[in-house]
Scaffold this motif. Structure first.
Motif, PDB file in Angstrom:
ATOM      1  N   TYR A 237       0.817  -1.215   0.000  1.00  0.00           N
ATOM      2  CA  TYR A 237       0.000   0.000   0.000  1.00  0.00           C
ATOM      3  C   TYR A 237       0.849   1.261   0.000  1.00  0.00           C
ATOM      4  O   TYR A 237       1.811   1.382   0.760  1.00  0.00           O
ATOM      5  CB  TYR A 237      -0.919   0.018   1.223  1.00  0.00           C
ATOM      6  CG  TYR A 237      -1.768   1.255   1.285  1.00  0.00           C
ATOM      7  CD1 TYR A 237      -2.914   1.357   0.520  1.00  0.00           C
ATOM      8  CD2 TYR A 237      -1.401   2.329   2.082  1.00  0.00           C
ATOM      9  CE1 TYR A 237      -3.682   2.508   0.548  1.00  0.00           C
ATOM     10  CE2 TYR A 237      -2.164   3.476   2.114  1.00  0.00           C
ATOM     11  CZ  TYR A 237      -3.299   3.562   1.345  1.00  0.00           C
ATOM     12  OH  TYR A 237      -4.056   4.707   1.369  1.00  0.00           O
ATOM     13  N   VAL A 238       0.480   2.201  -0.846  1.00  0.00           N
ATOM     14  CA  VAL A 238       0.968   3.581  -0.806  1.00  0.00           C
ATOM     15  C   VAL A 238      -0.270   4.475  -0.881  1.00  0.00           C
ATOM     16  O   VAL A 238      -1.268   4.098  -1.497  1.00  0.00           O
ATOM     17  CB  VAL A 238       1.957   3.919  -1.950  1.00  0.00           C
ATOM     18  CG1 VAL A 238       3.270   3.191  -1.759  1.00  0.00           C
ATOM     19  CG2 VAL A 238       1.374   3.604  -3.294  1.00  0.00           C
ATOM     20  N   PRO A 239      -0.232   5.637  -0.232  1.00  0.00           N
ATOM     21  CA  PRO A 239      -1.420   6.498  -0.207  1.00  0.00           C
ATOM     22  C   PRO A 239      -1.642   7.240  -1.533  1.00  0.00           C
ATOM     23  O   PRO A 239      -1.393   8.431  -1.659  1.00  0.00           O
ATOM     24  CB  PRO A 239      -1.151   7.452   0.958  1.00  0.00           C
ATOM     25  CG  PRO A 239       0.336   7.474   1.097  1.00  0.00           C
ATOM     26  CD  PRO A 239       0.829   6.134   0.623  1.00  0.00           C
ATOM     27  N   THR A 240      -2.093   6.498  -2.531  1.00  0.00           N
ATOM     28  CA  THR A 240      -2.384   7.018  -3.867  1.00  0.00           C
ATOM     29  C   THR A 240      -3.664   6.346  -4.350  1.00  0.00           C
ATOM     30  O   THR A 240      -4.113   5.366  -3.738  1.00  0.00           O
ATOM     31  CB  THR A 240      -1.246   6.667  -4.857  1.00  0.00           C
ATOM     32  OG1 THR A 240      -1.167   5.234  -4.966  1.00  0.00           O
ATOM     33  CG2 THR A 240       0.099   7.239  -4.415  1.00  0.00           C
ATOM     34  N   PRO A 241      -4.238   6.810  -5.455  1.00  0.00           N
ATOM     35  CA  PRO A 241      -5.402   6.093  -6.005  1.00  0.00           C
ATOM     36  C   PRO A 241      -5.086   4.631  -6.327  1.00  0.00           C
ATOM     37  O   PRO A 241      -5.922   3.745  -6.127  1.00  0.00           O
ATOM     38  CB  PRO A 241      -5.739   6.887  -7.271  1.00  0.00           C
ATOM     39  CG  PRO A 241      -5.246   8.270  -6.993  1.00  0.00           C
ATOM     40  CD  PRO A 241      -3.994   8.077  -6.166  1.00  0.00           C
ATOM     41  N   GLU A 242      -3.867   4.358  -6.788  1.00  0.00           N
ATOM     42  CA  GLU A 242      -3.459   2.991  -7.075  1.00  0.00           C
ATOM     43  C   GLU A 242      -3.416   2.160  -5.788  1.00  0.00           C
ATOM     44  O   GLU A 242      -3.826   1.000  -5.768  1.00  0.00           O
ATOM     45  CB  GLU A 242      -2.096   2.966  -7.768  1.00  0.00           C
ATOM     46  CG  GLU A 242      -2.079   3.604  -9.132  1.00  0.00           C
ATOM     47  CD  GLU A 242      -1.966   5.139  -9.122  1.00  0.00           C
ATOM     48  OE1 GLU A 242      -2.126   5.715 -10.205  1.00  0.00           O
ATOM     49  OE2 GLU A 242      -1.729   5.745  -8.059  1.00  0.00           O
ATOM     50  N   GLY A 243      -2.894   2.748  -4.738  1.00  0.00           N
ATOM     51  CA  GLY A 243      -2.841   2.069  -3.447  1.00  0.00           C
ATOM     52  C   GLY A 243      -4.227   1.794  -2.893  1.00  0.00           C
ATOM     53  O   GLY A 243      -4.481   0.725  -2.329  1.00  0.00           O
TER      54      GLY A 243
END
Length: 129
Positions: A7-13
């Motif tokens: 997880y990264v805090p982006t729309p992809e995440g």
């Protein structure tokens, strides 16, 4: 059964997290949320803050999925860390988010997602936002 989400805090995440919650629910397993900054980085855009992590855990809990959060700093490549943690928690599947990149961008910069797909010794579910 364990599902690992990188997880990264982006729309992809966020798309990866949503898919991982659904996958863990289908499998009747737990979810391991891996959100790891690079060791020694004073500030990391990849690191989710406490409020964001609490919100993610609440979303998973509302879906009936238990979540374990890993936010320890890593040294080296993040793709290596994802594969390492997947082995350590014995994940049955790794869930990652994909972003749109041009072929030239992939050639010049490489792709973390591509490295995970090639190096993982277990299934990888790749989703787009």
């Amino acid at each position: 059964m364990t599902v690992l989400v990188a997880y990264v805090p982006t729309p992809e995440g966020d798309a990866a997290f949503t898919a991982a919650v659904e996958e863990a629910g289908r499998r009747g397993g737990r979810l391991v949320l891996l959100n790891t900054p690079r060791e020694g980085a004073p500030i990391s855009a990849a690191m989710a803050d406490e409020d964001a992590v609490r919100a993610l855990v609440a979303r998973a809990s509302a879906a009936g999925v238990d979540v374990e959060v890993y936010q320890e700093a890593h040294a080296g490549d993040v793709a290596d860390e994802v594969v390492r943690v997947a082995g350590a928690v014995d994940a049955q599947v790794i869930v990652i988010g994909l972003r749109r990149r041009s072929p030239v961008g992939k050639l010049l910069m490489g792709s973390t997602a591509q490295r995970i797909l090639l190096d993982a010794d277990r299934p990888v579910l790749a989703v787009k936002p």
